[in-house]
Design a protein around this motif. Structure first.
Motif, short mmCIF file in Angstrom:
data_model
loop_
_atom_site.label_atom_id
_atom_site.label_comp_id
_atom_site.label_asym_id
_atom_site.label_seq_id
_atom_site.Cartn_x
_atom_site.Cartn_y
_atom_site.Cartn_z
N ASP A 196 0.84 -1.20 0.00
CA ASP A 196 0.00 0.00 0.00
C ASP A 196 0.88 1.25 0.00
O ASP A 196 1.44 1.61 1.03
CB ASP A 196 -0.90 -0.01 1.25
N PRO A 197 1.01 1.92 -1.16
CA PRO A 197 1.72 3.20 -1.15
C PRO A 197 0.80 4.24 -0.50
O PRO A 197 -0.25 4.57 -1.04
CB PRO A 197 1.92 3.51 -2.64
N GLY A 198 1.17 4.71 0.68
CA GLY A 198 0.29 5.57 1.48
C GLY A 198 -0.16 6.83 0.76
O GLY A 198 0.58 7.40 -0.04
N HIS A 199 -1.40 7.24 1.03
CA HIS A 199 -2.03 8.44 0.45
C HIS A 199 -2.25 8.28 -1.06
O HIS A 199 -2.23 7.16 -1.56
CB HIS A 199 -1.23 9.70 0.79
N GLY A 200 -2.45 9.37 -1.78
CA GLY A 200 -2.75 9.30 -3.21
C GLY A 200 -3.99 10.10 -3.54
O GLY A 200 -4.82 10.35 -2.67
N GLY A 201 -4.10 10.50 -4.80
CA GLY A 201 -5.22 11.34 -5.22
C GLY A 201 -5.11 12.70 -4.55
O GLY A 201 -4.03 13.25 -4.39
N GLY B 212 -6.58 7.27 -5.35
CA GLY B 212 -6.62 7.46 -3.91
C GLY B 212 -7.74 6.69 -3.25
O GLY B 212 -8.71 7.27 -2.80
N PRO B 213 -7.62 5.32 -3.18
CA PRO B 213 -8.70 4.56 -2.55
C PRO B 213 -8.80 4.90 -1.05
O PRO B 213 -7.82 5.34 -0.45
CB PRO B 213 -8.27 3.10 -2.74
N VAL C 154 -7.64 -1.89 2.80
CA VAL C 154 -7.67 -3.12 3.61
C VAL C 154 -8.48 -4.20 2.89
O VAL C 154 -8.11 -5.37 2.87
CB VAL C 154 -8.25 -2.82 5.02
N LYS C 155 -9.58 -3.77 2.26
CA LYS C 155 -10.46 -4.72 1.56
C LYS C 155 -9.72 -5.36 0.38
O LYS C 155 -9.88 -6.55 0.12
CB LYS C 155 -11.71 -3.98 1.08
#
Ligand SMILES: [Zn+2]
Length: 608
Positions: A428-433, A478-479, A485-486
């Protein structure tokens, strides 16, 4: 971790300040000017020398007084050009003024939400009012006198997390009054508002409280409508095991939007109204005031536990408890002894059988050593699942119809060639969008650095034979945290590693506080967090900030060991210089891949 400060000053000057934004308002006692100047600049701030690193990055701590704080940044080596100076202004908001003895004033601070209460509950009253007054509250027929609280007993902590700081002026006389009332059996309140009265030498004042208080005259039954439904130990407090949809709960109170659910007489939890649908309250007679007065044949959620079935599935093995309806549960993980404890509320035991599928009966290769049960207290049924391996690899609870299943993950198997073949790893690359995370000295965002490193980790892991699932594949995605987690859970990943870079709130010092750290939430992830931190710290050469317990969404996944890594600090000039260097990123990425491999092969008793 990232405070909401993702903005960047795009001035064309040779001096660039990326944090804080000029004209911004900060409540802490200090902040830090973070930015970039041409290499070999001789930078000063209000005449004081600023340490600039070899790449031209700086983070300069400045104290803040109340009101406007002006900073003149000057590059004396480029003194002939317009680019060589920049004026920066930061406001520090003064704390709220206390009420003085000369004023006639009263502000109700608590209760500030509508409350549903039952006998024995305590209501706390907190009021700010003119010092040296008599303050009373009228609650129905009861009058409660509030007590002035000396200022010394109030918290004066001025370093609350992430820039939110509240510090009041020092006072000789306190304007704070507190009191409480315990609800009695004989109280019957139907949406009454407490009435506050102040009497002092200046005169009298009456205020009607906004919060409506009701005694809960009968219980409410509700059903969860969302998976996962967040369950908390108090309104807005710590989480406990989330529930799936369709679980029936008994409600005996509320605080604003938070409904209080009765798990057992000694265990209440809180679920927000938005996650519940109320069953018709008319189903319960209005004269049923309390739990102990309810007839066992009413619609209160309850069931009898008979057989416990142990079954195999693609995830591993599952312990199934057939019930007549969906009831609330909590799961506790223990590593010593290695077990999972599942408590189901509203259940009475009539258990004569624990059945195993033939494969599970064969001890060789079975995850579950044995299962036992007990009636922990009235209506609380406990299933204890003892595990045979040295480690736990994950679990999740779900209802199949009205059968509660606790699924336990089969350990992934190592290979003779020492690779990660067959292993599924979620990165998981943290943050985004639009959620860009913290900001680095050059103005580059954390979300971008996280992605660049994660993308390199992916390559290393794939070279080792693993299958890699990314929670976001392009930098613009940016999910939500739950969706990340899903993605890991739905893909049955064997590991979840979230990659971040750190920052600090105002009031702290980025030149002193920095380094590598990792975070775990469930005991099953503790060892992986320590292993990854050790590996990354050795590669980064940064300070060791340790491996810590922290309630973070990406560490809360239960279906696999899940860890959040903070590689370094975006606002520390030296760490940031490294973090944007592709070679350094590769070294870190390799250390993460090796950390996973090391953890996987150390103490793994599930060889192929
Ligand atoms: Zn972050």
């Amino acid at each position: 971790m990232s405070p909401a400060w993702s903005y960047e000053a795009n001035n064309s000057n040779g001096i660039k300040v990326v944090y804080p934004k000029s004209e911004s308002s900060i409540e802490a006692v200090s902040t830090f000017l973070v930015g970039q100047v041409p290499i070999n600049s001789n930078l000063t701030c209000n005449g004081q020398s600023v340490r600039v690193n070899q790449s031209g990055f700086f983070a300069h701590v400045v104290p803040l007084h109340y009101g406007a704080n002006h900073f003149l940044l000057l590059d004396s080596d480029n003194g002939k050009t317009n680019d060589s100076r920049i004026d920066w202004t930061v406001f520090r908001k003064p704390p709220p003024k206390p009420i003085s003895a000369q004023e006639l004033k009263m502000e109700v601070q608590k209760p500030n939400y509508d409350l549903g209460v039952t006998s024995g509950n305590i209501i706390s009253f907190v009021v700010r009012a003119t010092p040296q007054a008599v303050v009373t509250v009228q609650l129905g027929p009861h009058q409660i006198t509030l007590t002035p609280v000396p200022e010394s007993r109030q918290s004066s902590n001025n370093d609350v997390a992430y820039g939110k700081t509240y510090r009041r002026y020092d006072l000789n006389e306190s304007d704070l009054y507190k009191g409480s009332y315990r609800i009695a059996d004989t109280d019957h309140f139907a949406s009454i508002h407490p009435s506050y009265k102040l009497t002092c030498h200046n005169g009298n004042l009456s205020v009607l409280g906004k919060s409506a208080i009701s005694t809960v005259e009968h219980l409410y039954i509700a059903r969860t409508i969302k998976a996962p439904t967040v369950v908390r130990l108090g309104p807005g407090l710590a989480r406990t095991t989330p529930l799936v949809e369709g679980v029936r709960v008994v409600i005996d109170g509320w605080s604003g939007e938070n409904m209080r659910c009765v798990y057992s007489p000694n265990r209440h939890v809180w679920i927000t109204k938005q996650n519940l649908i109320m069953e018709s309250e008319k189903e319960l007679p209005h004269n049923m005031l309390r739990m102990d007065k309810i007839n066992p044949d009413t619609l209160v959620p309850q069931a009898v536990a008979q057989t416990i079935n142990i079954l195999d599935d693609s995830y591993g093995e599952k312990v199934c408890l057939p019930l007549s309806e969906r009831l609330p549960y909590q799961i506790e993980q223990k590593l010593n002894p290695n077990c999972l404890i599942m408590r189901v509320y509203g259940v009475s035991a009539d258990t004569d059988w624990i059945t195993n599928e033939p494969k599970s009966n064969d001890k060789e290769g079975s995850i579950i050593d044995h299962v036992s049960w007990r009636q922990a207290e009235d209506n609380v049924y406990e299933v204890q699942v003892y595990l045979s391996g040295k480690r736990q690899w994950g679990y999740h609870a779900n209802y199949d119809g009205t059968t509660l299943c606790l699924s336990i993950k089969h350990p992934p198997t190592t290979t003779a060639d020492g690779t990660l073949r067959g292993l599924k790893i979620c990165l998981d690359p943290g943050h985004g969008g639009s959620e860009t995370g913290s900001i680095g000295c050059s103005g580059i965002h954390e979300s971008q650095i996280n992605f660049e490193i994660a993308d390199k980790v992916k390559t290393y892991l794939e070279d080792l034979g693993a299958t890699v699932i990314m929670t976001r594949n392009v930098q613009s995605d940016g999910p939500s945290l739950d969706d990340r987690v899903k993605i890991a859970t739905d893909n049955q990943a064997d590991f979840l590693v979230s990659i971040h870079n750190n920052a600090l709130p105002d009031g702290r010092d980025p030149l002193k506080e920095h380094g590598t750290s990792s975070y775990w939430y469930h005991p099953q992830s503790m060892e992986l967090a320590a292993s990854l931190k050790k590996s990354v710290k050795e590669a980064s050469g940064f300070l060791d900030l340790g491996s810590r317990y922290q309630n973070l969404a990406l560490a809360r996944a239960t279906a696999m060991p899940s860890v959040l890594l903070e590689i370094g600090f975006m606002i520390n000039p030296d760490e940031f210089t490294n973090l944007i260097d592709p070679q350094f990123q590769s070294k870190i990425a390799e250390s993460i891949a090796n950390g996973i491999k090391h953890y996987f092969y150390a103490n793994n008793d599930s060889k192929q």
